[in-house]
Design an enzyme around this catalytic site. Structure first.
Site: not given
Ligand code: GLN
Length: 426
Positions: A63, A66, A188, A240, A258
């Protein structure tokens, strides 16, 4: 060792025993991460890199991609069109929530999956291959080196990514995703699987903090107004459902992922990144959150914290001979926070006599020194003593004290003149 590295090492040492949190396993390949991996990197606006702990471990950006893809969409479509297609509201939702506006299906938050998947689809391209090529080039420009994809993590994520595909289909049926849902989810997944180190992430964060210009390569990765919008979205939406408390306590634009990566940008000061896989209940890396909390407090980094107008801090740096003695003098004014402190340390380095000699740090016009810089300056003075120099600090207050259990290695005077005359006598 320099004092910035010292303070990173100290934070690292204090937090490496922290055993809370869980390594993510919903993408099976991520579960293989070593929970003891823990690295911190900081890149200043001058392009200097400082590191502590394990900073060479490659991991996937997840993430943390992003904000950078959001920056690319902004430069392709402009801010108004991007906002029409993806909201900018901290939705208070977990990262994988179905967070869409009731009537339009527009995703609320570009820093959680739904909004990020829609943002990926906004990147201009003739087809998915070109779209991903442009995303990879953008991430690489921010990092200042060519990045690649971890194919194992990509395969693992593609095999288990039904929830993200479902989000793409939901947005497609609501009309808010105008691209093919399968292709968009796949792009993605590839974007999340781009491989970085914590140093890459620190350079990327520093580029945002530096108005979009990579401070290491000098390349403008994104226009300044777009960098500002990205930082604003990170400040409100980057953590988040922990975003509000984060802004309260730490007060820096940030983004976590994550796989245990976290970036934070201190505008016009530095970018910092931490890598540590165990995550808290909001999906934020436990040690990274703690490390940034400590750094923010020690260096007064909260963006709402008003240090007043920033004047030049180092007002003089010179080296001369008096009575056959080589004397270096650095003069500073105002409040010593991170950037000012970094400038002061470099100035001391520049005018330190080449053979053992005398060094005066004139802080008589300094009105405050934050704890991080105070400890750092003590370390600089100790280092001068270790190398055979004799140092004096001139100041109105005892801003700098010897480290616990250590003797003071410098003289203290109230005025610059007293310090200078000591240099020719001592
Ligand atoms: N690739 C992960 C997902 O879409 C990214 C989520 C994250 O880093 N929180 O589930």
């Amino acid at each position: 060792m320099d004092p910035v590295t010292d303070s990173l090492n100290e934070v690292h040492r204090r937090l490496s025993g922290l055993r809370d949190g869980q390594v993510a396993d919903y993408i099976p390949q991520l579960a293989t991460a070593d929970p003891d991996d823990f690295g911190i990197a900081l890149v200043s606006m001058a392009g200097h890199t400082y590191r502590a702990g394990r900073t060479d471990t490659p991991f996937t950006v997840q993430s943390v991609s992003k904000p950078f893809v959001y920056a690319l969409a902004l430069s392709d479509l402009g801010p108004a069109e991007v906002l029409r297609r993806v909201g900018a509201e901290p939705s208070g939702n977990p990262f994988n929530a179905i967070s869409l506006e009731r009537d339009t299906g527009r995703p609320a938050n570009p820093m959680i999956n739904a909004g990020a998947i829609a943002t990926t689809a906004l990147v201009r391209a003739d087809g998915p291959a070109e779209r991903f090529r442009r995303i990879l080039a953008c991430l690489s420009a921010f990092a200042g080196r060519p990045l690649d994809v971890d194919e194992d993590v990509y395969a693992s994520e593609a095999a288990t990514g039904d929830r993200n595909r479902a989000l793409a289909y939901l947005m497609h049926s609501a009309g808010s995703l105008r691209a093919d849902p399968e292709e968009t989810a796949d792009t993605y997944f590839r974007q999340c699987s781009v491989r970085v180190t914590v140093v890459d992430l620190a350079v990327m964060a520093a580029t945002l903090a530096n108005g979009g210009r990579n401070p290491v390569t000098g390349v403008q990765a994104v226009a300044e107004p777009d960098a500002v919008r990205v930082l604003a979205v990170m400040a409100t939406c980057g953590m988040y459902d922990g975003a509000g408390e984060w802004l309260l306590d730490v007060g820096l634009p940030a983004k976590s992922g994550v796989s245990g990566g976290l970036i934070a940008a201190s505008p016009a000061r530095f970018g910092i990144a931490v890598h540590s896989p165990p995550l808290d209940g909001s999906g934020n890396p436990v040690r990274a959150v703690a490390a940034l909390g400590e750094m923010s407090e020690r260096f007064g980094l909260h963006i709402m914290h008003g240090p007043g107008l920033r004047a030049t801090t180092v007002t003089g740096a010179e080296r001369f001979e008096r009575d056959g003695r080589a004397i270096g003098v650095v003069t500073a004014q105002g409040i010593l926070e991170f950037t000012e402190f970094e400038a002061l340390v470099h100035a001391v380095g520049e005018v330190t006599p080449s053979a053992p000699g005398w060094m005066v740090v004139d802080l008589t016009a300094v009105t405050g020194v934050l704890p991080g810089p105070a400890a750092g300056l003590a370390a600089v003075l100790d280092d001068l003593a270790d190398r055979g120099h004799r140092a004096a600090v001139a100041a109105q207050e005892t801003f700098i004290e010897a480290g616990e259990g250590r003797p003071r290695t410098w003289e203290m005077f109230r005025t610059r003149e007293e310090a200078l005359s000591w240099c020719t006598r001592a």
